[in-house]
Design a protein around this motif. Structure first.
Motif, PDB file in Angstrom:
ATOM      1  N   PRO A   8       0.785  -1.236   0.000  1.00 26.36           N
ATOM      2  CA  PRO A   8       0.000   0.000   0.000  1.00 26.36           C
ATOM      3  C   PRO A   8       0.818   1.288   0.000  1.00 26.36           C
ATOM      4  CG  PRO A   8      -0.287  -1.199   2.067  1.00 26.36           C
ATOM      5  CD  PRO A   8       0.537  -2.052   1.176  1.00 26.36           C
ATOM      6  N   GLU A   9       2.090   1.252   0.363  1.00 26.98           N
ATOM      7  CA  GLU A   9       2.908   2.468   0.440  1.00 26.98           C
ATOM      8  C   GLU A   9       3.812   2.686  -0.769  1.00 26.98           C
ATOM      9  OE1 GLU A   9       2.351   4.690   2.852  1.00 26.98           O
ATOM     10  OE2 GLU A   9       0.803   3.289   3.541  1.00 26.98           O
ATOM     11  N   LYS A  10       3.876   1.737  -1.668  1.00 27.46           N
ATOM     12  CA  LYS A  10       4.766   1.817  -2.821  1.00 27.46           C
ATOM     13  C   LYS A  10       4.064   2.483  -4.007  1.00 27.46           C
ATOM     14  CE  LYS A  10       8.084  -0.821  -5.412  1.00 27.46           C
ATOM     15  NZ  LYS A  10       8.760  -2.087  -5.602  1.00 27.46           N
ATOM     16  N   TYR A  11       4.815   3.287  -4.766  1.00 25.01           N
ATOM     17  CA  TYR A  11       4.290   3.927  -5.973  1.00 25.01           C
ATOM     18  C   TYR A  11       4.631   3.094  -7.204  1.00 25.01           C
ATOM     19  CZ  TYR A  11       3.005   8.189  -3.557  1.00 25.01           C
ATOM     20  OH  TYR A  11       2.390   9.091  -2.721  1.00 25.01           O
ATOM     21  N   ALA A  12       3.740   3.149  -8.195  1.00 24.69           N
ATOM     22  CA  ALA A  12       3.948   2.419  -9.442  1.00 24.69           C
ATOM     23  C   ALA A  12       3.245   3.140 -10.581  1.00 24.69           C
ATOM     24  CB  ALA A  12       3.413   0.994  -9.312  1.00 24.69           C
ATOM     25  N   SER A  13       3.620   2.796 -11.803  1.00 21.02           N
ATOM     26  CA  SER A  13       2.968   3.338 -12.998  1.00 21.02           C
ATOM     27  C   SER A  13       1.734   2.502 -13.324  1.00 21.02           C
ATOM     28  CB  SER A  13       3.911   3.294 -14.194  1.00 21.02           C
ATOM     29  OG  SER A  13       4.951   4.211 -14.025  1.00 21.02           O
ATOM     30  N   TYR A  14       0.651   3.199 -13.614  1.00 28.19           N
ATOM     31  CA  TYR A  14      -0.609   2.559 -13.979  1.00 28.19           C
ATOM     32  C   TYR A  14      -1.192   3.240 -15.204  1.00 28.19           C
ATOM     33  CZ  TYR A  14      -0.537   0.422  -9.359  1.00 28.19           C
ATOM     34  OH  TYR A  14      -0.185  -0.296  -8.250  1.00 28.19           O
ATOM     35  N   LEU A  15      -2.108   2.545 -15.849  1.00 28.29           N
ATOM     36  CA  LEU A  15      -2.929   3.146 -16.885  1.00 28.29           C
ATOM     37  C   LEU A  15      -4.221   3.601 -16.236  1.00 28.29           C
ATOM     38  CD1 LEU A  15      -2.470   0.527 -19.735  1.00 28.29           C
ATOM     39  CD2 LEU A  15      -1.238   2.693 -19.407  1.00 28.29           C
ATOM     40  N   LYS A  16      -4.590   4.848 -16.463  1.00 28.78           N
ATOM     41  CA  LYS A  16      -5.903   5.332 -16.035  1.00 28.78           C
ATOM     42  C   LYS A  16      -6.777   5.317 -17.280  1.00 28.78           C
ATOM     43  CE  LYS A  16      -8.286   8.836 -13.385  1.00 28.78           C
ATOM     44  NZ  LYS A  16      -8.097  10.000 -12.493  1.00 28.78           N
ATOM     45  N   ILE A  17      -7.711   4.389 -17.294  1.00 29.55           N
ATOM     46  CA  ILE A  17      -8.572   4.181 -18.447  1.00 29.55           C
ATOM     47  C   ILE A  17      -9.910   4.845 -18.140  1.00 29.55           C
ATOM     48  CG2 ILE A  17      -9.712   2.443 -19.868  1.00 29.55           C
ATOM     49  CD1 ILE A  17      -7.312   0.584 -19.046  1.00 29.55           C
ATOM     50  N   SER A  34     -20.030   8.000 -15.717  1.00 32.83           N
ATOM     51  CA  SER A  34     -18.686   7.795 -16.237  1.00 32.83           C
ATOM     52  C   SER A  34     -17.814   7.216 -15.141  1.00 32.83           C
ATOM     53  CB  SER A  34     -18.112   9.101 -16.764  1.00 32.83           C
ATOM     54  OG  SER A  34     -17.982  10.026 -15.718  1.00 32.83           O
ATOM     55  N   SER A  35     -16.800   6.508 -15.537  1.00 34.10           N
ATOM     56  CA  SER A  35     -15.939   5.867 -14.567  1.00 34.10           C
ATOM     57  C   SER A  35     -14.534   5.776 -15.131  1.00 34.10           C
ATOM     58  CB  SER A  35     -16.471   4.474 -14.228  1.00 34.10           C
ATOM     59  OG  SER A  35     -16.488   3.667 -15.374  1.00 34.10           O
ATOM     60  N   TYR A  36     -13.652   5.277 -14.311  1.00 30.82           N
ATOM     61  CA  TYR A  36     -12.304   5.030 -14.780  1.00 30.82           C
ATOM     62  C   TYR A  36     -11.775   3.784 -14.092  1.00 30.82           C
ATOM     63  CZ  TYR A  36     -10.752   7.036 -10.373  1.00 30.82           C
ATOM     64  OH  TYR A  36     -10.560   7.290  -9.040  1.00 30.82           O
ATOM     65  N   LEU A  37     -10.732   3.263 -14.665  1.00 31.37           N
ATOM     66  CA  LEU A  37     -10.069   2.087 -14.148  1.00 31.37           C
ATOM     67  C   LEU A  37      -8.594   2.392 -14.080  1.00 31.37           C
ATOM     68  CD1 LEU A  37      -9.796  -0.987 -13.533  1.00 31.37           C
ATOM     69  CD2 LEU A  37      -9.789  -1.347 -16.017  1.00 31.37           C
ATOM     70  N   GLU A  38      -7.974   2.216 -12.918  1.00 32.21           N
ATOM     71  CA  GLU A  38      -6.519   2.306 -12.790  1.00 32.21           C
ATOM     72  C   GLU A  38      -6.004   0.886 -12.695  1.00 32.21           C
ATOM     73  OE1 GLU A  38      -5.200   4.882  -9.634  1.00 32.21           O
ATOM     74  OE2 GLU A  38      -6.349   6.569 -10.428  1.00 32.21           O
ATOM     75  N   ILE A  39      -5.132   0.520 -13.643  1.00 32.16           N
ATOM     76  CA  ILE A  39      -4.685  -0.862 -13.746  1.00 32.16           C
ATOM     77  C   ILE A  39      -3.252  -0.889 -14.266  1.00 32.16           C
ATOM     78  CG2 ILE A  39      -5.600  -1.122 -16.085  1.00 32.16           C
ATOM     79  CD1 ILE A  39      -6.534  -3.966 -15.241  1.00 32.16           C
ATOM     80  N   SER A  40      -2.493  -1.888 -13.841  1.00 35.96           N
ATOM     81  CA  SER A  40      -1.133  -2.014 -14.364  1.00 35.96           C
ATOM     82  C   SER A  40      -1.210  -2.394 -15.844  1.00 35.96           C
ATOM     83  CB  SER A  40      -0.336  -3.051 -13.575  1.00 35.96           C
ATOM     84  OG  SER A  40      -0.733  -4.356 -13.929  1.00 35.96           O
ATOM     85  N   ILE A  82      -4.463   7.420 -19.968  1.00 42.32           N
ATOM     86  CA  ILE A  82      -3.271   8.168 -19.576  1.00 42.32           C
ATOM     87  C   ILE A  82      -2.434   7.316 -18.625  1.00 42.32           C
ATOM     88  CG2 ILE A  82      -4.263  10.466 -19.935  1.00 42.32           C
ATOM     89  CD1 ILE A  82      -4.827  10.621 -16.961  1.00 42.32           C
ATOM     90  N   THR A  83      -1.136   7.564 -18.619  1.00 52.56           N
ATOM     91  CA  THR A  83      -0.240   6.887 -17.687  1.00 52.56           C
ATOM     92  C   THR A  83      -0.077   7.767 -16.461  1.00 52.56           C
ATOM     93  OG1 THR A  83       0.920   5.809 -19.511  1.00 52.56           O
ATOM     94  CG2 THR A  83       2.063   5.890 -17.386  1.00 52.56           C
TER      95      THR A  83
END
Length: 112
Positions: A8-17, A34-40, A82-83
């Protein structure tokens, strides 16, 4: 269920769809917010035309399956991708290998 990743404390790159404000339902033409999905980029998503693919292969205009999609054929269209950098790395495992997130978007717990 269990987690393959739980940081839970680590940052990472995701796609925000970011998806459309309307779902496409072949039988009822219902609407949803409308919605979005944040996913690796490597996590798998379900599409009606290309099957199960890594999120990195999605494009604007593609459709994602929603919960119970095999029965209702409900989908939602991608408006933008977007990333982003986001805090928290989670990879839950479920008995079915699937779970529902953000306004009913169906995703896989597996990666490519």
């Amino acid at each position: 269920y269990a987690f393959g990743h739980y940081q839970p404390e680590k940052y990472a790159s995701y796609l925000k769809i970011i998806t459309s404000s309307n779902t496409i339902n072949a039988t009822t033409a219902t609407n949803s917010p409308s919605s979005y999905l944040e996913i690796s980029p490597d996590h798998l998503v379900f599409t009606p035309d290309r099957g199960t693919i890594p999120a990195r292969l999605l494009s604007v205009g593609d459709y994602l399956r929603l919960k119970n999609a095999q029965e209702s054929k409900e989908t939602i269209q991608i408006q933008n991708i977007i990333t982003i950098q986001s805090k928290g790395i989670y990879a839950p495992f479920t008995p079915s290998g699937k779970f529902v997130v953000n306004n009913g978007i169906l995703v896989s717990s597996f990666v490519s």
